[in-house]
Design an enzyme around this catalytic site. Structure first.
Site, PDB file in Angstrom:
ATOM      1  N   GLY A  13       0.755  -1.280   0.115  1.00  9.93           N
ATOM      2  CA  GLY A  13       0.138  -0.016  -0.015  1.00  9.93           C
ATOM      3  C   GLY A  13       0.877   1.260  -0.073  1.00  9.93           C
ATOM      4  O   GLY A  13       0.274   2.173   0.478  1.00  9.93           O
ATOM      5  N   ASN A 108      -5.830   2.295 -12.797  1.00  6.93           N
ATOM      6  CA  ASN A 108      -4.655   1.366 -12.128  1.00  6.93           C
ATOM      7  C   ASN A 108      -3.318   1.624 -12.523  1.00  6.93           C
ATOM      8  O   ASN A 108      -3.104   2.524 -13.299  1.00  6.93           O
ATOM      9  CB  ASN A 108      -4.901  -0.256 -13.057  1.00  6.93           C
ATOM     10  CG  ASN A 108      -3.903  -1.027 -12.530  1.00  6.93           C
ATOM     11  OD1 ASN A 108      -3.701  -1.307 -11.247  1.00  6.93           O
ATOM     12  ND2 ASN A 108      -3.202  -1.834 -13.637  1.00  6.93           N
ATOM     13  N   HIS A 110       0.511   0.670 -13.190  1.00 10.93           N
ATOM     14  CA  HIS A 110       1.158  -0.720 -13.469  1.00 10.93           C
ATOM     15  C   HIS A 110       2.720  -0.200 -13.756  1.00 10.93           C
ATOM     16  O   HIS A 110       3.018   0.696 -14.362  1.00 10.93           O
ATOM     17  CB  HIS A 110       0.869  -1.251 -14.717  1.00 10.93           C
ATOM     18  CG  HIS A 110       1.439  -2.580 -15.244  1.00 10.93           C
ATOM     19  ND1 HIS A 110       1.105  -3.734 -14.913  1.00 10.93           N
ATOM     20  CD2 HIS A 110       2.460  -2.755 -16.412  1.00 10.93           C
ATOM     21  CE1 HIS A 110       1.822  -4.641 -15.405  1.00 10.93           C
ATOM     22  NE2 HIS A 110       2.776  -3.956 -16.458  1.00 10.93           N
ATOM     23  N   SER A 137       3.249   3.279 -15.640  1.00 12.98           N
ATOM     24  CA  SER A 137       1.965   3.991 -16.108  1.00 12.98           C
ATOM     25  C   SER A 137       0.578   4.004 -15.403  1.00 12.98           C
ATOM     26  O   SER A 137       0.644   2.736 -14.739  1.00 12.98           O
ATOM     27  CB  SER A 137       1.515   2.935 -17.441  1.00 12.98           C
ATOM     28  OG  SER A 137       3.019   2.861 -18.265  1.00 12.98           O
ATOM     29  N   ASP A 146      -4.018  -5.030 -18.313  1.00 10.95           N
ATOM     30  CA  ASP A 146      -2.739  -3.938 -18.371  1.00 10.95           C
ATOM     31  C   ASP A 146      -3.105  -3.377 -19.920  1.00 10.95           C
ATOM     32  O   ASP A 146      -1.971  -2.990 -20.636  1.00 10.95           O
ATOM     33  CB  ASP A 146      -1.619  -4.634 -18.366  1.00 10.95           C
ATOM     34  CG  ASP A 146      -1.346  -5.154 -17.085  1.00 10.95           C
ATOM     35  OD1 ASP A 146      -1.996  -4.550 -15.887  1.00 10.95           O
ATOM     36  OD2 ASP A 146      -0.612  -5.990 -16.660  1.00 10.95           O
TER      37      ASP A 146
HETATM   38  C1  GAR Z   1       3.205  -1.157  -7.546  1.00 10.46           C
HETATM   39  O1  GAR Z   1       4.441  -1.431  -7.915  1.00 10.46           O
HETATM   40  C2  GAR Z   1       2.141  -1.285  -8.588  1.00 10.46           C
HETATM   41  O2  GAR Z   1       2.698  -0.673  -9.668  1.00 10.46           O
HETATM   42  C3  GAR Z   1       2.131  -2.966  -8.731  1.00 10.46           C
HETATM   43  O3  GAR Z   1       2.005  -3.444  -7.495  1.00 10.46           O
HETATM   44  C4  GAR Z   1       2.771  -2.559  -6.539  1.00 10.46           C
HETATM   45  C5  GAR Z   1       1.978  -2.327  -5.432  1.00 10.46           C
HETATM   46  O4  GAR Z   1       2.765  -1.530  -4.503  1.00 10.46           O
HETATM   47  N1  GAR Z   1       0.836  -3.340  -9.534  1.00 10.46           N
HETATM   48  C6  GAR Z   1       0.853  -4.087 -10.677  1.00 10.46           C
HETATM   49  O5  GAR Z   1       1.715  -4.892 -10.827  1.00 10.46           O
HETATM   50  C7  GAR Z   1      -0.442  -4.266 -11.060  1.00 10.46           C
HETATM   51  N2  GAR Z   1      -0.345  -4.995 -12.500  1.00 10.46           N
HETATM   52  P1  GAR Z   1       2.197  -0.920  -3.196  1.00 10.46           P
HETATM   53  O6  GAR Z   1       1.314  -1.865  -2.453  1.00 10.46           O
HETATM   54  O7  GAR Z   1       3.473  -0.518  -2.295  1.00 10.46           O
HETATM   55  O8  GAR Z   1       1.509   0.437  -3.433  1.00 10.46           O
END
Ligand code: GAR
Length: 218
Positions: A13, A108, A110, A137, A146
């Site tokens: 998060g 979202n 990514h 992105s 995606d």
């Molecule tokens: C982030 O790096 C986000 O870009 C990725 O999950 C991570 C969550 O980090 N999302 C994906 O890969 C979705 N395809 P966080 O929980 O520390 O925000």
């Protein structure tokens, strides 16, 4: 009236935290009305609790179909009556029906320069491909994974010999800057979704926006 966000998380998060911090700093005219996690132990839930943001934990039951889970997810989202639904590391694939329900309001982030490196292990794959640049992105979510129109990208140069983990950390810092930036543009109705494309100030954006805030690499 600040716009109302529901944030979906599965893990750490840190992007949720970046949005909270920008709201607290008076830089983002939004209110997080709910945080939803599919994982009971997601640290994102603790972050929300700390800021007295209401939370919902929705764990998929054994053998539960995607459609059944997503109906429960929709009920949870709707109970908060959000303007925008912000996926911040929510690692479930959404059913087409749910995506259609919120088309144009579901966002979202990514960790790649889409359309490059959809899916998982993006940093490792970018290094293996010898990319000179990598980044993150923010995009509108459409039924194909995606694949929705990209609103904004933050890009960084790949350093020679860096590890996937180092690259991931640096991209994360970019994410924390561009995600609140996009949310602010959404809340001020400067960005919208139209027929599979991004409108910026009511005109076709044509290509991903570059951050309107100063993005620091480190
Ligand atoms: C982030 O790096 C986000 O870009 C990725 O999950 C991570 C969550 O980090 N999302 C994906 O890969 C979705 N395809 P966080 O929980 O520390 O925000």
């Amino acid at each position: 009236m600040p716009c109302k966000l529901v944030v979906l998380v599965s893990g750490n998060g840190s992007n949720l935290q970046a949005i909270i911090d920008q709201i607290d700093a008076g830089q983002l005219d939004a209110r997080i009305v709910g945080v939803i996690s599919d994982k009971p132990d997601a640290y994102g839930i603790e972050r929300a609790d700390r800021h007295e943001i209401p939370t919902t934990i929705l764990v998929a039951n054994n053998d539960e179909s995607r459609e059944s889970y997503d109906m429960r997810l929709q009920t949870a989202i709707d109970s908060y009556q959000p303007d925008w639904i912000i996926m911040a590391g929510f690692m479930r694939i959404l059913s087409d029906a749910l995506v259609e329900q919120y088309l144009g309001r579901l966002i979202n982030i990514h960790p790649s320069l889409l359309p490059k490196f959809k899916g998982l292990n993006t940093h490792q794959r970018a290094l293996q491909a010898g990319e000179a640049q990598h980044g993150a992105s923010v995009h509108f979510v459409t039924p194909k994974l995606d694949d929705g129109p990209v609103i904004m990208q933050g890009r960084i140069a790949v350093h020679p010999h860096e590890s996937a983990d180092e690259l991931k950390q640096r991209v994360h810092r970019i994410e924390h800057q561009i995600y609140p930036n996009v949310v602010q543009l959404l809340c001020h109705q400067r960005v919208s979704y139209h027929d599979g494309q991004v409108l910026f100030d009511d005109k076709l954006a044509g290509q991903p926006l570059t951050p309107t805030v100063q993005v620091a690499e480190n």
